[in-house]
Design an enzyme around this catalytic site. Structure first.
Site, PDB file in Angstrom:
ATOM      1  N   LYS A 151       0.846  -1.199   0.000  1.00 31.60           N
ATOM      2  CA  LYS A 151       0.000   0.000   0.000  1.00 31.60           C
ATOM      3  C   LYS A 151       0.883   1.252   0.000  1.00 31.60           C
ATOM      4  O   LYS A 151       0.978   1.975   0.985  1.00 31.60           O
ATOM      5  CB  LYS A 151      -0.946  -0.024   1.202  1.00 31.60           C
ATOM      6  CG  LYS A 151      -1.917  -1.198   1.159  1.00 31.60           C
ATOM      7  CD  LYS A 151      -2.763  -1.277   2.410  1.00 31.60           C
ATOM      8  CE  LYS A 151      -3.683  -2.493   2.367  1.00 31.60           C
ATOM      9  NZ  LYS A 151      -4.479  -2.644   3.613  1.00 31.60           N
ATOM     10  N   ASP A 238      -5.500 -12.924   8.974  1.00 26.74           N
ATOM     11  CA  ASP A 238      -6.169 -11.692   8.574  1.00 26.74           C
ATOM     12  C   ASP A 238      -7.316 -11.323   9.505  1.00 26.74           C
ATOM     13  O   ASP A 238      -8.279 -12.069   9.645  1.00 26.74           O
ATOM     14  CB  ASP A 238      -6.700 -11.840   7.138  1.00 26.74           C
ATOM     15  CG  ASP A 238      -7.239 -10.537   6.592  1.00 26.74           C
ATOM     16  OD1 ASP A 238      -6.582  -9.501   6.747  1.00 26.74           O
ATOM     17  OD2 ASP A 238      -8.347 -10.557   6.014  1.00 26.74           O
TER      18      ASP A 238
END
Length: 300
Positions: A151, A238
């Site tokens: 990101k 996650d």
């Protein structure tokens, strides 16, 4: 740019990028200057004599971790080889308010034209390094390493990931080319494969790219078990809560490394680290870092 240095084996899927090369710095600096200067700095050209000289100092206006000195220097050097620069800080230094980073002297036109681009780079990269150091300090004493993610600002990934290392963090994969990371959407595309999508994906990845590390994203403890049984090297846990993380660490113990991801912030990262995970990936390091407050003050 696909040359990476591996840290100790206890978290072998984390890497430290090599120092930025002069040529890659120059390329990104040239693009930034072309964007900002265009056909010329008309204000400076109109008001400042070509033979005028100046002196300036780059100063930290807040406590920060330094990153990007070489990039800032390259901006000025690109505009004039007559500019002289002296460093008073090093990459990775934690500096206090008022501390100088660079002393710059030479042609005033070049210094004025390069000021904003140089500051944009060093403010951005020092901001990433400073935020990274906060996360690294927060997990000190645990086994967990702090990792970045993909990101990043398009076109600036190498610089931003380098800044992460200046702050004491480690780099996750550099791009789609250097590691297999099987995520939920990959598994969705394989939902009918047997014996289960994770096993099918790991098997195919191992056959196609036997030289690469294979990581599998797991949303549930059942998926953790499937990924470990399939022979994945790393399990990306996650958005799991602390109880799930502890169980997952035990499931993977001795068989795969673990990486916590999702919903990580400075308030939660210590507790996550204490679950025993090997690494914690934090997208905020690069997508949410605030630019550090750094100024270039010309001497009168």
């Amino acid at each position: 740019m696909n040359n990476f240095l591996f840290p100790p084996a206890f978290c072998s899927h984390a890497v430290r990028m090599e120092a930025l090369a002069a040529e890659e710095i120059r390329r990104v600096v040239q693009l930034a200057l072309a964007e900002d200067v265009g056909g010329g700095d008309i204000t400076t050209l109109a008001t400042v004599a070509p033979n005028a000289t100046a002196k300036a100092v780059m100063i930290a206006r807040e406590p920060l971790v330094v990153a990007g000195l070489a990039v800032a220097e390259a901006v000025f050097s690109e505009l004039s080889p007559a500019i002289q620069i002296g460093r008073t800080a090093k990459e990775g230094d934690h500096v206090t308010t008022g501390q100088s980073l660079l002393h710059i002297s030479g042609p005033a036109q070049a210094m004025l034209t390069g000021e904003r681009v140089a500051l944009n780079f060093i403010q951005r990269l020092s901001g990433v390094a400073t935020l990274t150091r906060q996360y690294v300090d927060a997990v000190k004493g645990t086994r967990a390493l702090i990792l970045d993610t993909r990101k990043t600002t398009p076109g600036l990934r190498r610089l931003e990931k380098y800044a992460v290392t200046c702050g004491g963090g480690h780099n996750h994969r550099a791009g789609l080319f250097d590691r297999v990371l099987i995520k939920d959407n990959h598994l969705a595309a394989l939902q009918h494969d047997s014996p289960n999508p994770i096993a099918a994906a790991v098997r195919r990845a191992r056959e196609k790219y036997p030289q690469h590390t294979i990581e599998v994203e797991a949303d549930t403890l059942e998926q953790v078990e499937q990924a470990v049984d399939a022979g994945a090297d790393i399990i990306l846990l996650d958005n799991m809560n602390l109880v799930q993380l502890r169980v997952a660490v035990q499931q993977a113990k001795g068989r795969a490394k673990t990486e916590a991801s999702g919903g990580v912030n400075l308030a939660s990262v210590r507790q996550i680290a204490e679950t025993g995970v090997d690494c914690i990936s934090v997208g905020a390091l690069t997508h949410s870092a605030r630019a550090a407050d750094i100024a270039l003050d010309f001497e009168l």
